[in-house]
Motif scaffolding. Structure first.
Motif, short mmCIF file in Angstrom:
data_model
loop_
_atom_site.label_atom_id
_atom_site.label_comp_id
_atom_site.label_asym_id
_atom_site.label_seq_id
_atom_site.Cartn_x
_atom_site.Cartn_y
_atom_site.Cartn_z
N SER A 168 0.84 -1.19 0.00
CA SER A 168 0.00 0.00 0.00
C SER A 168 0.88 1.25 0.00
O SER A 168 2.08 1.17 0.19
N ASN A 169 0.26 2.39 -0.20
CA ASN A 169 1.02 3.63 -0.37
C ASN A 169 0.51 4.74 0.55
O ASN A 169 -0.68 4.81 0.86
N PRO A 170 1.41 5.63 0.96
CA PRO A 170 0.98 6.85 1.66
C PRO A 170 0.45 7.87 0.67
O PRO A 170 0.52 7.67 -0.55
N ASP A 171 -0.04 8.98 1.17
CA ASP A 171 -0.49 10.10 0.34
C ASP A 171 0.75 10.87 -0.11
O ASP A 171 1.40 11.53 0.70
N PRO A 172 1.11 10.82 -1.40
CA PRO A 172 2.34 11.50 -1.83
C PRO A 172 2.26 13.01 -1.78
O PRO A 172 3.29 13.69 -1.70
N SER A 173 1.05 13.58 -1.82
CA SER A 173 0.93 15.03 -1.82
C SER A 173 1.44 15.63 -0.50
O SER A 173 1.87 16.78 -0.47
N VAL A 174 1.41 14.85 0.57
CA VAL A 174 1.97 15.30 1.85
C VAL A 174 3.45 15.62 1.69
O VAL A 174 3.95 16.61 2.24
N PHE A 175 4.16 14.82 0.92
CA PHE A 175 5.60 15.02 0.73
C PHE A 175 5.88 16.09 -0.32
O PHE A 175 6.82 16.87 -0.18
N TRP A 176 5.07 16.15 -1.36
CA TRP A 176 5.25 17.20 -2.37
C TRP A 176 5.09 18.58 -1.74
O TRP A 176 5.80 19.52 -2.09
N ARG A 177 4.15 18.71 -0.80
CA ARG A 177 3.93 20.00 -0.15
C ARG A 177 5.09 20.37 0.77
O ARG A 177 5.16 21.51 1.22
N LYS A 178 5.96 19.45 1.04
CA LYS A 178 7.17 19.73 1.82
C LYS A 178 8.38 19.90 0.90
O LYS A 178 9.52 19.93 1.37
N GLY A 179 8.14 20.01 -0.39
CA GLY A 179 9.20 20.26 -1.35
C GLY A 179 9.98 19.04 -1.77
O GLY A 179 10.97 19.16 -2.49
N ILE A 180 9.56 17.85 -1.34
CA ILE A 180 10.30 16.62 -1.65
C ILE A 180 10.06 16.24 -3.11
O ILE A 180 8.92 16.10 -3.54
N GLN A 181 11.15 16.06 -3.83
CA GLN A 181 11.06 15.83 -5.27
C GLN A 181 10.54 14.45 -5.62
O GLN A 181 9.77 14.29 -6.57
N MET A 182 10.97 13.44 -4.88
CA MET A 182 10.66 12.05 -5.24
C MET A 182 9.85 11.39 -4.13
O MET A 182 10.38 11.09 -3.05
N ALA A 183 8.56 11.18 -4.35
CA ALA A 183 7.72 10.42 -3.44
C ALA A 183 7.55 9.04 -4.08
O ALA A 183 6.71 8.84 -4.95
N ALA A 184 8.38 8.08 -3.65
CA ALA A 184 8.40 6.76 -4.28
C ALA A 184 7.21 5.94 -3.82
O ALA A 184 6.92 5.85 -2.62
N LEU A 185 6.52 5.33 -4.78
CA LEU A 185 5.30 4.58 -4.51
C LEU A 185 5.40 3.17 -5.06
O LEU A 185 6.18 2.89 -5.98
N ASN A 186 4.56 2.29 -4.52
CA ASN A 186 4.42 0.94 -5.05
C ASN A 186 3.42 0.95 -6.21
O ASN A 186 2.21 1.01 -5.99
N TRP A 187 3.93 0.91 -7.42
CA TRP A 187 3.08 1.06 -8.60
C TRP A 187 2.28 -0.20 -8.92
O TRP A 187 1.41 -0.16 -9.80
N GLN A 188 2.56 -1.32 -8.27
CA GLN A 188 1.86 -2.55 -8.61
C GLN A 188 0.46 -2.61 -8.04
O GLN A 188 -0.29 -3.54 -8.34
N VAL A 189 0.09 -1.64 -7.21
CA VAL A 189 -1.28 -1.57 -6.70
C VAL A 189 -1.87 -0.21 -7.08
O VAL A 189 -1.15 0.76 -7.29
#
Length: 744
Positions: free
Chosen positions: A551-572
């Motif tokens: 499963s994955n976290p909400d990547p927008s939380v990290f984008w709003r902190k300026g983080i360039q790469m929010a790595a996710l599990n693309w198989q789900v």
């Protein structure tokens, strides 16, 4: 149909029956060839009824919509500028519908504005990123496959991960056991395999019980020596650019299926050596593939029962698809678990398979200790993210109670890189490698000016001390990084995080990788320091170790902190991958950050409470949907979730509203209104999202279809959203909505 009145242009008149009976909705195309003009698809009776009401309201006392009324509707309601012919004075319903549909007047997702600015340093962009890219399912027992890499690259991913471990030695060793750590399987893993062989044929039920009891005892994690225990029953979730010139659409690319195997994974095994069943109960052919060459490293998830695939096969698959849909650069994040001799083989394989695209030496005009390269300097290039063979140890422990002010910014690059947009014709299009500069380079001393931070404050944050993040290599670990492999981490080298004031934090090429929990704790402690770091330097977030179901976290939380790469599990496909799809739609996997979050912004603009944003209200009306599950009927409701920055107790949480439940294949919600009032302050539309889930409102609220849109691209007015199914594949389903965004 009555004849056209005087003044209605015959060339604009189309039979309403012919319009609504068309069944083909053209998907957007990104090829060089001129796309076919869109056609009006078949529209269900509920949708037609709502459109007719809108049209009638525009007619007023007249039988038809006047040119003036249509122009006012486009400007005031739809917020669009669609040129209208001076020769046409009135529009019939068919004319009105055809004009708006074919000119994008009902398109729910707005087009990206202008051409992509490629003239900024790579730290000024968000990058579509994958975690454990090689896995086809859960983190414990699924298969590693080259198809996983092909799938994510075609879908727009530009940062992939490869976990590399020792392969079988060149001298044959009799062992047909799956890898657990990349070298030797654990006793529990061997026990699980033996249990399968013993019980498979005659005592299937007993075998499953035995194997299930062992699953919870299998040590897991990355190469950090931790042996936390996984849950007893791991279920797999159902799986699943427009380039600068040559993007091929990937709108209908489903997520990778666990039943499908690549050529390199398709060899079948004997009954005794057949693979362990995954969490879904499906069988995969997990025998060691004939394409895994002896003496070469393999790719797999360490300390698990995941099955290996050859490193060379992965590199070959990456080369085949890396630039199939875009010419923007690809970052390959290497997690190295093999010994130094196998690392030398890794280097040889990468240079062979990625010849001509691999960045293996620094460019004389872009010194990695002086600046990061611009995006347009890396076209058609592969960058390697790997640890350095030697690193300057951090000299100062972090403190969560120190933040940056506008007058004191300790994160200062050694030299300031240009941030002005320039055209591609004004400079070389890529960094052509030249052997004039050797790597790796010894990190320089930091220019940080902050005082040392207390150890006691660090100890209060167990996450920052490494309890949940990937642990660094032990100081005296024999298995280090081979200098020849380290030399490939030129502009993107991995660095162990200890503090935002450490010497490594001001080296332009460093990248910190932190787990989701570590980042949240770091931001809570030092929000301004984190924002300031990420405007000029790179950071990567990855899912917490407890997400063994992928499963994955909400990547927008990290984008709003300026983080360039929010790595996710693309198989789900879950909320994380849906938001990622919305973020990078039509962008080739690289999205320019908002001005206040990229290099060149004033520190005052980066205050955690003052990053460019607004207070706004969002009103959504749900009219109707058609072909949600094809012709299948369901008890459907629409759940709308807004992912945006919020103040007060609910900060960081999404808002959720849902409609009443209605039955049918084409469902009418009669314009039910869902209000989201008072979002903000600090709502940045480019980093906020609206997700529409159509659920079969039964016992489990099964996801039937969905759409997700970045808030700045969600258009006002009456709009159609194209639906995807639960596995991420595009469908011909449509959701008809009304949108009103109001800034306070």
């Amino acid at each position: 149909m009555a004849p056209l009145p005087h003044g209605v242009a015959q060339k604009h008149h189309l039979s309403f029956h012919s319009l609504v009976s068309m069944t083909t909705l053209m998907a957007p195309t990104h090829h060089h060839t001129t796309p076919s003009p869109p056609t009006v698809p078949y529209l269900s009776h509920p949708v037609q009824a709502h459109l007719k009401k809108i049209y009638t309201s525009l007619c007023g006392e007249s039988q038809f919509v006047s040119r003036e009324a249509l122009a006012a509707f486009l400007k005031d309601v739809q917020g669009q500028d669609i040129p209208l012919s001076e020769d046409v004075k009135e529009y019939t319903f068919s004319d009105w519908l055809a004009l708006l549909w074919m000119r994008g007047g009902f398109e729910g997702v707005g087009a990206l504005a202008g051409n992509k600015d490629l003239g900024k340093p790579i730290s000024s962009y968000y990058i579509s990123s994958s975690h454990n890219t090689y896995l086809s399912g859960n983190q414990l027992m699924s298969k590693s496959t080259t198809d996983a890499y092909k799938n994510v690259l075609i879908r727009g991913c530009r940062c992939i991960e490869i976990d590399v471990h020792n392969g079988e030695p060149a001298v044959s060793v009799s062992s047909r056991l799956p890898h657990i750590t990349g070298t030797t399987p654990s006793d529990l893993a061997v026990s699980a395999i033996q249990a399968k062989k013993k019980y498979k044929r005659m005592y299937k039920a007993e075998y499953k019980a035995k194997l299930g009891s062992l699953k919870g005892k299998i040590p897991w994690g990355r190469s950090d020596g931790k042996k936390e225990h996984a849950g007893a029953d791991v279920g797999e979730k159902s799986g699943s650019g427009h380039t600068l010139g040559h993007k091929k659409t990937a709108s209908n690319v489903p997520s990778i299926s666990r039943e499908k195997t690549s050529d390199s994974d398709s060899s079948s095994s004997s009954d005794d050596d057949s693979d362990l069943e995954d969490g879904s109960g499906e069988k995969g052919s997990r025998s060691r593939s004939g394409s895994v060459l002896k003496g070469e490293p393999v790719v797999l998830h360490a300390w698990t029962l995941t099955r290996a695939v050859g490193f060379r096969e992965v590199c070959r698959a990456v080369r085949e698809t890396a630039f199939q849909t875009t010419n923007l650069p690809l970052i390959v994040s290497l997690q190295v678990g093999c010994d130094v001799d196998q690392q030398e083989v890794m280097v040889q394989i990468m240079k062979e398979e990625w010849a001509g695209v691999l960045v293996d030496v620094a460019h004389p005009t872009c010194h990695p200790e002086e600046r990061l390269p611009r995006l347009d300097e890396l076209l058609n290039k592969i960058l390697i993210k790997v640890k350095r063979s030697t690193e300057v140890p951090p000299t100062e422990p972090p403190s969560p109670d120190v933040s940056m002010s506008a007058s004191s910014n300790p994160i200062t690059p050694l030299t300031t890189s240009t941030t002005a947009s320039t055209t591609l014709s004004s400079r070389p299009s890529t960094l052509t490698p030249t052997p004039t500069i050797s790597t790796p380079l010894t990190p320089t001393t930091s220019h940080d000016a902050l005082d040392a931070l207390s150890v006691s404050s660090r100890s209060r944050s167990p996450s920052l001390s490494g309890s949940r993040s990937r642990s660094p290599a032990p100081k005296n670990k024999a298995r280090g990084i081979n200098p020849s492999l380290s030399a490939l981490g030129i502009y993107t080298h991995s660095s162990h995080f200890s503090s935002l004031t450490a010497s490594s934090a001001s080296i332009p090429s460093h990248i910190y990788s932190l787990s989701e929990g570590d980042i949240l704790e770091l931001f809570a402690a030092s929000p301004n320091a984190l924002l300031a770091h990420n405007r000029s330097y790179m950071m990567r977030a990855y899912p917490a170790g407890h997400r063994i179901d992928s499963s994955n976290p909400d990547p927008s939380v990290f984008w709003r902190k300026g983080i360039q790469m929010a790595a996710l599990n693309w198989q789900v496909w879950d909320h994380g991958t849906m938001l990622n799809e919305a973020m990078f739609a039509d962008s080739d996997g690289w999205v320019l950050k908002p001005p206040g979050m990229r290099e060149g912004a004033e520190v005052a603009e980066l205050d955690a409470h003052k990053v460019e944003g607004k207070l706004m209200d969002l009103r959504i009306r749900i009219f109707a949907a058609q072909r949600i599950l094809g012709e299948e009927e369901l008890r459907a409701r629409v759940k709308v979730e807004v992912h945006a920055e919020r103040a007060g107790e609910k900060a960081g949480e999404e808002w959720k509203r849902h409609t009443e439940t209605k039955r049918g294949a084409s469902v009418d919600w009669e314009g039910e209104r869902l209000d989201f009032l008072g979002a903000g302050p600090g709502v940045v539309e480019e980093l906020s999202f609206v997700r529409f889930r159509i659920e079969d409102d039964g016992f489990t609220d099964t996801l039937a279809a969905w759409a997700c849109v970045r808030l700045d691209r969600l258009q006002n007015g009456y709009r159609f959203l194209k639906l995807r199914d639960a596995k991420g594949a595009a469908t011909d389903g449509l959701l008809f909505i009304g949108v009103e965004k109001i800034e306070r």
